[in-house]
Scaffold this motif. Structure first.
Motif, PDB file in Angstrom:
ATOM      1  N   UNK A 107       0.819  -1.216   0.000  1.00 15.85           N
ATOM      2  CA  UNK A 107       0.000   0.000   0.000  1.00 15.85           C
ATOM      3  C   UNK A 107       0.852   1.264   0.000  1.00 15.85           C
ATOM      4  N   UNK A 108       2.119   1.147   0.338  1.00 16.30           N
ATOM      5  CA  UNK A 108       2.956   2.314   0.629  1.00 16.30           C
ATOM      6  C   UNK A 108       3.580   2.889  -0.643  1.00 16.30           C
ATOM      7  N   UNK A 109       2.740   3.508  -1.461  1.00 12.70           N
ATOM      8  CA  UNK A 109       3.224   4.035  -2.732  1.00 12.70           C
ATOM      9  C   UNK A 109       2.383   5.252  -3.116  1.00 12.70           C
ATOM     10  N   UNK A 110       3.033   6.225  -3.736  1.00 15.79           N
ATOM     11  CA  UNK A 110       2.361   7.452  -4.160  1.00 15.79           C
ATOM     12  C   UNK A 110       3.051   7.980  -5.409  1.00 15.79           C
ATOM     13  N   UNK A 111       2.287   8.630  -6.277  1.00 13.38           N
ATOM     14  CA  UNK A 111       2.864   9.284  -7.454  1.00 13.38           C
ATOM     15  C   UNK A 111       2.229  10.653  -7.626  1.00 13.38           C
ATOM     16  N   UNK A 112       2.948  11.516  -8.319  1.00 16.80           N
ATOM     17  CA  UNK A 112       2.414  12.810  -8.721  1.00 16.80           C
ATOM     18  C   UNK A 112       3.089  13.206 -10.029  1.00 16.80           C
ATOM     19  N   UNK A 113       2.514  14.163 -10.739  1.00 14.24           N
ATOM     20  CA  UNK A 113       3.135  14.660 -11.952  1.00 14.24           C
ATOM     21  C   UNK A 113       4.385  15.450 -11.588  1.00 14.24           C
ATOM     22  N   UNK A 114       5.484  15.135 -12.233  1.00 14.59           N
ATOM     23  CA  UNK A 114       6.734  15.826 -11.948  1.00 14.59           C
ATOM     24  C   UNK A 114       6.810  17.176 -12.632  1.00 14.59           C
ATOM     25  N   UNK A 115       7.681  18.018 -12.120  1.00 17.84           N
ATOM     26  CA  UNK A 115       7.842  19.353 -12.693  1.00 17.84           C
ATOM     27  C   UNK A 115       8.377  19.288 -14.119  1.00 17.84           C
ATOM     28  N   UNK A 116       9.216  18.311 -14.408  1.00 20.17           N
ATOM     29  CA  UNK A 116       9.842  18.197 -15.729  1.00 20.17           C
ATOM     30  C   UNK A 116       9.127  17.185 -16.620  1.00 20.17           C
ATOM     31  N   UNK A 117       7.900  16.828 -16.248  1.00 16.85           N
ATOM     32  CA  UNK A 117       7.170  15.815 -16.993  1.00 16.85           C
ATOM     33  C   UNK A 117       7.379  14.447 -16.384  1.00 16.85           C
ATOM     34  N   UNK A 118       6.553  13.507 -16.763  1.00 20.04           N
ATOM     35  CA  UNK A 118       6.637  12.187 -16.169  1.00 20.04           C
ATOM     36  C   UNK A 118       6.089  12.186 -14.755  1.00 20.04           C
TER      37      UNK A 118
END
Length: 207
Positions: free
Chosen positions: A146-157
């Motif tokens: 469960x210990x995972x997170x993502x977000x849009x990066x400043x440089x894309x991806x």
């Protein structure tokens, strides 16, 4: 269990770069997840991340040959704003976000991690120390997968937060990370997930 599809455990124990690349591709294949990430950035929510189920469940879908978004109940956005810890302030953020998520055809839950300690004990019966940022909350989750997170990066991806690594996701393993996480709610959730992804490895007492 190995299904008629490719071995769903093929990336268990693989190097971090291979697991990250697979995870990013699995999330980006889910149009709803991408829309939620884009909306969260456009709304300028502070320290905002897409967390948990929409990530690891999309990985399970990609590993087992199921379509993106299969079995995903909701998309959870965790943000961190310590400037105002009132319920009213969080509710105002949720109301501001609602129009952006209204057309997605998916339930999106938005929670301020800065105020979780104010309500957690009353709801779950255990104390919860204040957090210092949104991704610190991952350390408190019930299972390593469960210990995972993502977000849009400043440089894309995508940016990734995974304090315990990704291997539990790729082993398709759900086990309580600590004794106090072994609750009836945890076991019920594990069983519900195993009904959707029968390839999961559960703790013996969850099966």
């Amino acid at each position: 269990m190995i299904t008629g599809r490719r071995d769903p455990y093929r990336l268990a124990g693989a190097d971090d770069a291979a697991q990250r690349a697979f995870l990013f591709a699995a999330v980006e294949a889910d149009a709803k997840a991408v829309a939620v990430l884009e909306a969260a950035r456009a709304l300028a929510l502070p320290d905002a991340w897409l967390v948990a189920g929409a990530i690891y469940q999309n990985v399970w879908n990609a590993l087992t040959g199921r379509p993106p978004g299969h079995g995903i109940k909701d998309y959870d956005i965790a943000y961190f704003d310590a400037a105002d810890l009132s319920y009213e302030a969080e509710d105002a953020v949720i109301a501001r976000c609602a129009p952006a998520f209204a057309g997605l055809g998916a339930e999106v839950e938005v929670k301020n991690q800065a105020r979780v300690h104010l309500w957690y004990e009353a709801r779950f019966g255990a104390p919860y120390a204040p957090l210092s940022n949104a991704t610190e909350s991952l350390q408190r989750y019930a299972a390593d997968a469960h210990r995972v997170a993502v977000r849009l990066g400043e440089a894309g991806g995508l940016d990734l937060a995974a304090p315990r690594g990704l291997d539990a996701i790729f082993r398709m393993e759900i086990r309580p990370a600590r004794p106090e996480a072994d609750t009836r709610e945890f076991r019920d959730k594990a069983r519900r997930q195993a009904a959707i992804w029968p390839e999961l490895h559960l703790s013996a007492y969850c099966a």
